[in-house]
Design a protein around this motif. Structure first.
Motif, short mmCIF file in Angstrom:
data_model
loop_
_atom_site.label_atom_id
_atom_site.label_comp_id
_atom_site.label_asym_id
_atom_site.label_seq_id
_atom_site.Cartn_x
_atom_site.Cartn_y
_atom_site.Cartn_z
N THR A 94 0.81 -1.22 0.00
CA THR A 94 0.00 0.00 0.00
C THR A 94 0.85 1.27 0.00
N LEU A 95 2.11 1.15 0.31
CA LEU A 95 2.99 2.31 0.33
C LEU A 95 3.36 2.69 -1.10
N GLN A 96 3.18 3.94 -1.44
CA GLN A 96 3.53 4.43 -2.77
C GLN A 96 4.96 4.96 -2.75
N ALA A 97 5.57 4.98 -3.92
CA ALA A 97 6.96 5.45 -4.02
C ALA A 97 7.10 6.89 -3.53
N THR A 98 6.12 7.73 -3.83
CA THR A 98 6.18 9.13 -3.39
C THR A 98 6.18 9.21 -1.86
N ALA A 99 5.34 8.42 -1.21
CA ALA A 99 5.29 8.42 0.25
C ALA A 99 6.60 7.90 0.83
N LEU A 100 7.18 6.90 0.17
CA LEU A 100 8.46 6.37 0.62
C LEU A 100 9.55 7.44 0.53
#
Length: 184
Positions: free
Chosen positions: A46-52
């Motif tokens: 559920t984690l998106q690259a942008t959030a990472l």
């Protein structure tokens, strides 16, 4: 000296806008690095690259005056921060929550024994008195429902709590009383 190295030096000196300048300069590369990390994860992440990228950025420059020797050191630290974030999320997903190893059982299958014989009625009374010492509101729900024959909706209106709360209290009380009576 490259632009990134100059900005990293400015960050180390504590210049106020240096971190913002660095983010503009390296954001696309961090995003690419995060996308590569996310591609290695199991499907359904559920984690998106942008959030990472944003979480890693906060870990990297969120502290006062972070120190990075050069661009390579910065990106190594960014990759390490992303790895830690992904590992922490994986650990959280694998922890046992909401009761750990206990299995959820539908309480509709269990009923408080009917007060036919006097000894059962006394057992319920004694258990309910003990229960009321720790859980007075839940005990009130039991008294209203079991002894007064009120519905969940009536108890909800009388006590000024939601019907769902009344149901939760009733289910909890039944389970507690069942265990208590069973242990006697």
């Amino acid at each position: 000296m490259s632009d990134a190295t100059a900005i990293l030096t400015a960050i180390e000196r504590g210049e106020p806008n240096a971190a913002d300048q660095l983010l503009v300069l390296v954001y696309d590369e961090l995003r690419r690095l995060a996308a590569l990390k996310m591609a290695q994860q199991a499907p359904g992440q559920t984690l998106q690259a942008t959030a990472l990228v944003h979480e890693a950025w906060l870990k990297l420059v969120g502290t006062e005056n972070p120190t990075f020797k050069n661009r390579t050191h910065f990106f190594s630290a960014a990759a390490e921060a992303m790895r830690h974030i992904l590992i922490d999320r994986a650990r959280r997903k694998q922890t046992q929550r909401h009761g750990g190893r206990f299995e959820r059982v539908a309480l509709e299958e269990f009923e408080i024994p009917a007060p036919d014989p006097d000894d059962q009625l006394l057992a319920i009374h004694e258990s309910l008195e003990k229960f009321a010492l720790t859980y007075p509101i839940q005990a009130e729900v039991v008294k209203l429902r079991y002894f007064a024959g009120m519905t969940n909706e009536e108890i909800s209106q009388l006590r000024g709590i939601s019907v769902r709360t009344v149901i939760n209290y009733w289910d909890f009380a039944r389970a507690w009383l069942f265990q208590e009576i069973r242990g006697q």
